[in-house]
Enzyme design. Sequence first.
Site, PDB file in Angstrom:
ATOM      1  N   HIS A  90       0.812  -1.232   0.000  1.00 49.49           N
ATOM      2  CA  HIS A  90       0.000   0.000   0.000  1.00 49.49           C
ATOM      3  C   HIS A  90       0.843   1.278   0.000  1.00 49.49           C
ATOM      4  O   HIS A  90       0.337   2.356  -0.301  1.00 49.49           O
ATOM      5  CB  HIS A  90      -0.916   0.039   1.227  1.00 49.49           C
ATOM      6  CG  HIS A  90      -1.895  -1.095   1.285  1.00 49.49           C
ATOM      7  ND1 HIS A  90      -2.771  -1.358   0.253  1.00 49.49           N
ATOM      8  CD2 HIS A  90      -2.124  -2.043   2.228  1.00 49.49           C
ATOM      9  CE1 HIS A  90      -3.504  -2.420   0.572  1.00 49.49           C
ATOM     10  NE2 HIS A  90      -3.134  -2.859   1.759  1.00 49.49           N
TER      11      HIS A  90
HETATM   12 ZN    ZN Z   1      -4.129  -7.115   2.930  1.00 51.70          ZN
END
Ligand code: ZN
Length: 621
Positions: A90
């Site tokens: 992320h």
């Molecule tokens: Zn995840």
Amino acid sequence: MGTALVYHEDMTATRLLWDDPEYIALVQKTQTLDKEELHALSKQYNAVYFHPDTFHCARLAAGAALQLVDAVLTGAVHNGLALVRPPGHHSQRAAANGFCVFNNVALAAKHAKQKYGLQRILIVDWDVHHGQGIQYIFNDDPSVLYFSWHRYEHGSFWPFLPESDADAVGQGQGQGFTVNLPWNQVGMGNADYLAAFLHVLLPLAFEFDPELVLVSAGFDSAIGDPEGQMQATPECFAHLTQLLQVLAGGRICAVLEGGYHLESLAQSVCMMVQTLLGDPTPPLLGLMVPCQSALESIQSVQTAQTPYWTSLQQNVAPVLSSSTHSPEERSLRLLGESPTCAVAEDSLSPLLDQLCLRPAPPICTAVASTVPGAALCLPPGVLHQEGSVLREETEAWARLHKSRFQDEDLATLGKILCLLDGIMDGQIRNAIATTTALATAATLDVLIQRCLARRAQRVLCVALGQLDRPLDLADDGRILWLNIRGKDAAIQSMFHFSTPLPQTTGGFLSLILGLVLPLAYGFQPDMVLMALGPAHGLQNAQAALLAAMLRSPVGGRILAVVEEESIRLLARSLAQALHGETPPSLGPFSKATPEEIQALMFLKARLEARWKLLQVAAPPP
Ligand code: ZN
């Protein structure tokens, strides 16, 4: 050439390859902040906490990923897994996000490009969250193909981004190199994950032809995870791993991402590592029927990606005059009601309890040949089978096919039966046997009968070339007979059919990924008999790929029978593939011909009522 497991915290001999000094300096500064300052900084990002050890751990994690790439690309190991915390997928160039600080897998891809000059890297992100950080970093970069499936629920699941949907395909030069498969329901299971691999990821991956496969290996997509709420069992990750091992010469670097149910996470990691080490895949539990929502997602990503990928354009049925036929088509027996994606309650612990780590057979690959072993150039580690079943027993089996076996065939038949017994008893993983061209069909028939006599529940026969279906072959669901030969596709029943051998690489891959593997996974055989009879027409790389990929659905239990005319050419690559080595390349990707596609479409349209993994589109509700 083993498997690397990178986890020690001293693996810090590394540095970041692209600098964003402000962000790095900021993270470095967190080492000296007090609790309130850490809290204030963390709040500036989405789902992030900083800790005084964050900088140290994040550098170790990035370093572990780079060290793993070094180990694989220098040939020190064949493949590997970096067990790291914090995860990375992320995080963005200058922002922490979703527990991620530095993007370990993106750094690994950059490193492989810069240090080793790689031009095609595949990233497979099977974490249940969208790795939007990786997507942003390579959004316009055609040298990195990024595939992610993720819980999406039409945008209502974290990170709530429109660019996580299927229609985000990358930008500029990178169009078509971002592939998002959004799951719009929870409860996706083994069949849904397999369908996504067979019908989306693998066709694109073969066409892309990567030099390295990086896996963002998050296991919050496994059963029991409170974040993912999916249903895929730990063994599924063994299968996904083995399906990836046919790419990039087997060069796989997996890096841990998420995973929040500790037992499910541990079991799934264990399954992946066993497969990286070369162990056979365990059986895959559950009905092999993808759910409606999964099929809709698969269809949406195919629609979005079709402009960029020839292998998906092939899925569109060509308009041709009819040249296929189904001489004795019978009514189709349905599998009963199609299952839903509903999450089965309390299903987790019994499933995890059932997970058995079966010992690998002591002998990996054995060969019994009518051709002298020296002429076959077999790879090291392949055993020459000298044992045989008793002569009387061989003669009894041969009497069933009196006209087809010559006296000189009997010694070979005895050895082949011994190989079959070895596989069924768990002593040999798989084997290759040669026969005379005349005896191939009769040998295959004897093998089928012996499998049944030994109480095999389901035997898959993939017969190439001029091998007629045995006349008395039962149609009771115990034998699935697929003949690859001739010009036309034909269906005798839901368990007996034939298809032509495509001449293009695109057609051949569609045959394997779109027909053979979905059937094999749907059938869940105990044993695969692969027979290459007269005029089979398979080239070396094709035979090796077929054998390599058939291993997954059957836990490696394959007996390949090859007529002796072609064994000299095929033995080495076939043995290597069965032994677990990556098959050689099929050569440049060439688009399937309209005739090849029409034959496949003809079969799939008629078979998918029974064999649900063949479906690539959701039936109308
Ligand atoms: Zn995840």
